[in-house]
Enzyme design. Structure first.
Site, PDB file in Angstrom:
ATOM      1  N   LYS A 185       0.759  -1.177  -0.067  1.00  0.00           N
ATOM      2  CA  LYS A 185       0.087   0.009  -0.037  1.00  0.00           C
ATOM      3  C   LYS A 185       0.803   1.088  -0.066  1.00  0.00           C
ATOM      4  O   LYS A 185       1.995   1.263   0.506  1.00  0.00           O
ATOM      5  CB  LYS A 185      -0.772  -0.149   1.258  1.00  0.00           C
ATOM      6  CG  LYS A 185      -1.924  -1.049   1.357  1.00  0.00           C
ATOM      7  CD  LYS A 185      -2.702  -1.262  -0.146  1.00  0.00           C
ATOM      8  CE  LYS A 185      -3.635  -2.373  -0.126  1.00  0.00           C
ATOM      9  NZ  LYS A 185      -4.309  -2.508  -1.510  1.00  0.00           N
ATOM     10  N   ASP A 214       0.134   0.340  -4.396  1.00  0.00           N
ATOM     11  CA  ASP A 214      -1.414   0.733  -4.547  1.00  0.00           C
ATOM     12  C   ASP A 214      -1.523   1.658  -3.691  1.00  0.00           C
ATOM     13  O   ASP A 214      -1.765   1.698  -2.476  1.00  0.00           O
ATOM     14  CB  ASP A 214      -2.008  -0.857  -4.002  1.00  0.00           C
ATOM     15  CG  ASP A 214      -3.339  -0.616  -4.032  1.00  0.00           C
ATOM     16  OD1 ASP A 214      -4.133   0.377  -4.574  1.00  0.00           O
ATOM     17  OD2 ASP A 214      -4.243  -1.474  -3.760  1.00  0.00           O
ATOM     18  N   GLU A 240      -0.446   1.863  -8.846  1.00  0.00           N
ATOM     19  CA  GLU A 240      -2.068   1.405  -8.772  1.00  0.00           C
ATOM     20  C   GLU A 240      -2.943   2.352  -8.106  1.00  0.00           C
ATOM     21  O   GLU A 240      -2.614   2.974  -7.109  1.00  0.00           O
ATOM     22  CB  GLU A 240      -2.156   0.093  -8.168  1.00  0.00           C
ATOM     23  CG  GLU A 240      -3.690  -0.533  -8.224  1.00  0.00           C
ATOM     24  CD  GLU A 240      -3.565  -2.035  -7.417  1.00  0.00           C
ATOM     25  OE1 GLU A 240      -2.614  -2.720  -7.666  1.00  0.00           O
ATOM     26  OE2 GLU A 240      -4.537  -2.321  -6.793  1.00  0.00           O
ATOM     27  N   HIS A 322      -8.054  -8.647 -10.003  1.00  0.00           N
ATOM     28  CA  HIS A 322      -7.868  -8.548  -8.549  1.00  0.00           C
ATOM     29  C   HIS A 322      -8.603  -9.452  -7.840  1.00  0.00           C
ATOM     30  O   HIS A 322      -9.280 -10.466  -8.128  1.00  0.00           O
ATOM     31  CB  HIS A 322      -8.544  -7.192  -8.321  1.00  0.00           C
ATOM     32  CG  HIS A 322      -8.766  -6.631  -6.854  1.00  0.00           C
ATOM     33  ND1 HIS A 322      -9.907  -7.109  -6.221  1.00  0.00           N
ATOM     34  CD2 HIS A 322      -8.034  -6.071  -6.220  1.00  0.00           C
ATOM     35  CE1 HIS A 322      -9.682  -6.319  -5.011  1.00  0.00           C
ATOM     36  NE2 HIS A 322      -8.618  -5.956  -4.940  1.00  0.00           N
TER      37      HIS A 322
HETATM   38 MG    MG Z   1      -5.956  -2.260  -5.165  1.00  0.00          MG
END
Ligand code: MG
Length: 393
Positions: A185, A214, A240, A322
């Site tokens: 993340k 992400d 992302e 995903h």
């Molecule tokens: Mg994602």
């Protein structure tokens, strides 16, 4: 064959994890069980699915509209006349019969989750793992179903305490388990802390091409551009969701300013939404598209989304479903897509793959159990078994 009962339940996946935008303290999933009048190896054929990760359960639309519609459909309407087995595409057409266009989201999840459970039934009826059934139907002509698919470990969520130390432990664990590529993340901390996080993981994976970020839709336009500029020197695998999935202008601006690959798609729920995203994001092929099958009307819609992506010049290998679960693993292998994700050790019984799947040198082997194979994922199967028992079939 005939569908004789359908059960659904909302299951909490309460978790201390958070990304740049949301925490997962209240997150739930919808699980469904679709029972048939058929038996294989002495067991009733029951199809199972859940609505993937990251969005809440969709029990309302399941209970109020879609399960009753599926139960009212006759075998004549649902089944493939050539095989007598339920045809998931026919079912989706019936489920959407009285639905207006647009505003997908909760509806696409309810329909997609039921569609995946029907594919589980098709695989079980045929005695084949789902990816083989999907390869017959959807893989490009002349290609054979693979034996393994490229797979990266997703995670790197923010933690309240010891974030950097825990991140290092997590990534080392993935590398020890056979993964070579990871995604963490991003966008939830001040820039200097973000760069420290990125560099700490790069020191472990050794190459920018093995690390994706992400941002979970965290940024406004100027923040997104500043972040993209700051990470450019690392040469990462992708960035992302830098912004809202509907903010095509910011996607276009980031894509123009950032020389690397941008990724997005887990929050797009139909071929029309994917089409707009690709048309107006103007990625020029530098895009990884990440649709999630149960969130977006299921496998048949994924096939249409892949067709849309190819028409926009996106390489098939740049479609990366995903979800990090068995459903997206089968979809990746069966449709001949580029890579799957995995969430080992996260999201309780819903995380990771079945015990048949082995990860080695960045590739995940494919299962042999018929259908999706949740039966080989004991903690999750416990939830499904309880659900199907509630049907009393
Ligand atoms: Mg994602």
């Amino acid at each position: 064959m005939k569908i004789v009962g359908i059960a659904e339940r909302t299951v909490p996946i309460a978790s201390p994890l958070r990304n740049a935008r949301v925490d997962f303290s209240e997150i739930t999933a919808s699980v469904v069980a679709v029972a048939t009048d058929q038996f294989r190896d002495g067991r009733r054929v029951v199809g199972y699915a859940f609505n993937s990760f990251g969005r809440y359960g969709c029990g309302g639309p399941l209970r109020e509209r879609f399960i009753p519609r599926l139960l009212r459909a006759s075998p004549h309407e649902l089944n493939d006349p050539a095989t007598g087995i339920v045809e998931p595409g026919h079912a989706v057409d019936l489920l959407l019969k009285r639905e207006k266009a647009g505003a997908h989201a909760e509806r696409s999840m309810a329909v997609g989750t039921l569609e995946l459970a029907l594919w589980d039934i098709v695989g079980k009826m045929r005695g084949l793992p789902l990816y083989r059934v999907l390869a017959e139907r959807f893989a490009p002509p002349g290609t054979e179903a693979p034996h393994a698919v490229r797979c990266y470990a997703g995670g790197g969520f923010y933690r309240e305490r010891d974030d950097l130390a825990r991140l290092g432990d997590e990534v080392r664990g993935h590398l020890d388990a056979g993964y070579t590529e990871v995604k963490i993340k991003a966008g939830g901390l001040p820039m200097t802390d973000e760069l420290r996080r990125i560099e700490s993981v790069l020191a472990l994976v050794k190459s920018g091409s093995r690390l994706a970020l992400d941002a979970s839709c965290a940024f406004e336009r100027q923040e997104a551009l500043a972040f993209a500029r700051a990470i450019t020197p690392y040469g990462l695998r992708w960035l992302e969701e830098p912004c809202d999935p509907g903010d095509f202008e910011t996607y276009r601006a980031v894509s123009e300013a950032y020389p690397g690959i941008v990724a997005g798609g887990e929050n797009l729920f139909s071929r029309e939404e994917a089409d707009n995203f690709l048309r107006y994001g103007r990625f020029g092929g530098r895009i990884v598209l990440q649709p999630d099958p149960p969130l977006a009307y299921g496998i048949r819609e994924l096939h249409h989304i892949v067709e849309v992506a190819l028409a926009h010049g996106v390489a098939r290998e740049n479609v990366v479903p995903h979800g990090g679960n068995m459903m997206s693993l089968h979809a990746t292998a069966g449709l001949g897509l580029g890579s799957a994700e995995s969430y080992p050790g996260l999201f309780g019984p819903f995380g990771g793959f079945s015990r048949e799947v082995r990860v080695h040198d960045g590739f995940a082997t494919l299962p042999e159990a018929p259908g999706i194979g949740f039966e080989e994922q004991p903690a999750l199967y416990g939830i499904f078994r309880e659900l199907s028992a509630s049907l009393g079939t």
